[in-house]
Design an enzyme around this catalytic site. Sequence first.
Site, PDB file in Angstrom:
ATOM      1  N   GLY A 171     -11.517  -1.134  -1.633  1.00 45.00           N
ATOM      2  CA  GLY A 171     -12.496  -2.220  -1.635  1.00 45.00           C
ATOM      3  C   GLY A 171     -12.085  -3.369  -2.536  1.00 45.00           C
ATOM      4  CG  HIS A 196      -7.285  -5.221   0.714  1.00 44.79           C
ATOM      5  ND1 HIS A 196      -7.727  -5.866  -0.414  1.00 44.79           N
ATOM      6  CD2 HIS A 196      -6.817  -4.022   0.296  1.00 44.79           C
ATOM      7  CE1 HIS A 196      -7.551  -5.100  -1.461  1.00 44.79           C
ATOM      8  NE2 HIS A 196      -6.988  -3.973  -1.063  1.00 44.79           N
ATOM      9  CE  LYS A 213       0.344  -6.377  -6.035  1.00 47.77           C
ATOM     10  NZ  LYS A 213      -0.243  -5.203  -6.637  1.00 47.77           N
ATOM     11  CD  GLN A 230      -0.845   3.544  -2.342  1.00 45.65           C
ATOM     12  OE1 GLN A 230      -1.517   3.948  -3.275  1.00 45.65           O
ATOM     13  NE2 GLN A 230      -1.261   2.559  -1.566  1.00 45.65           N
ATOM     14  CG  LEU A 233      -3.133 -12.537  -2.519  1.00 45.13           C
ATOM     15  CD1 LEU A 233      -4.104 -12.790  -1.356  1.00 45.13           C
ATOM     16  CD2 LEU A 233      -3.390 -13.536  -3.648  1.00 45.13           C
TER      17      LEU A 233
HETATM   18  O1  PAF Z   1      -3.761   1.432  -2.314  1.00 47.47           O
HETATM   19  C1  PAF Z   1      -4.939   1.792  -2.487  1.00 47.47           C
HETATM   20  O2  PAF Z   1      -5.863   0.993  -2.448  1.00 47.47           O
HETATM   21  C2  PAF Z   1      -5.231   3.265  -2.767  1.00 47.47           C
HETATM   22  O3  PAF Z   1      -4.218   3.836  -3.529  1.00 47.47           O
HETATM   23  C3  PAF Z   1      -5.495   4.075  -1.500  1.00 47.47           C
HETATM   24  C4  PAF Z   1      -4.271   4.136  -0.603  1.00 47.47           C
HETATM   25  C5  PAF Z   1      -6.656   3.472  -0.735  1.00 47.47           C
HETATM   26  C6  PAF Z   1      -5.874   5.509  -1.865  1.00 47.47           C
HETATM   27  O4  PAF Z   1      -7.013   5.562  -2.663  1.00 47.47           O
END
Ligand code: PAF
Length: 275
Positions: free
Chosen positions: A27, A33, A146, A150, A181
Amino acid sequence: MRVIHTVAELREALAGARGTTFVPTMGNLHEGHLSLVKQARALGGPVVASIFVNRLQFAPHEDFGTYPRTLQRDCELLAPAGCDIVFAPSEAELYPEPQGYKVVPPPELADILEGHFRPGFFTGVCTVVLKLFNLVQPAVAVFGKKDYQQLMVIRRMVQQLALPVRVEAGDTTRADDGLALSSRNGYLSPEERAEAVQLSRVLRGVRESIVQGAGDHAAVEAQAMQHLADRGWKPDYIAIRRRADLQPATSAGDALVVLAAAKLGSTRLIDNLEI
Ligand code: PAF
């Protein structure tokens, strides 16, 4: 666009759905996003975005409590971006009991860089992402570059656990001055916001040095860290790594990425640039 808060409702809404694309988020959305949601939209199937601030990936001293929860505004942004379903569960809904089963990613990928400075972070990320995948059952999931490490950790999880989902990468969205951002940019004071652009400038400088043929990566990294430190930053790392596995380069032909994390005041920013 439907906003769904429970697992039961989500399963019902997605029953029989095919080709679902999924954008997991915490969020406090911004254009970065939304570009991932638009990328998902272009793939054709129903688009689901999740909004869940995942306690499991925050260390006790981190900003879990203060992380901005802006559901209404997020939904106002998601609808025109092409999202069909927002899944915004409460903590009690997603973790009705303490989450004892966890996904622990391999240390050589997850305990370096971000994982070194945020122990347990990627276990928290992988655990919630696997759970969300099980709930949404997407054909495709879109993650931003970004959060480069991950993205790699999730890709490896999908591959090693043979999850039936394709992971797509979305390019980093930047402000006009080059700052990547991030939801955490909102923590910056106006002076810090003006200074924050230095992080992407330093990364561009590192890329330039490598492209010009600098072979001593450690020296380039140290110089870049010193530059930020001289301006009052507290850099955690600036690291030139192989894109394939985020390990230091071993041959001249390796495709590279430079990754950085540094604190400006009390705000920790991360960024990266493929070389
Ligand atoms: O990148 C993110 O915003 C978070 O690490 C994710 C992938 C939503 C997991 O909580």
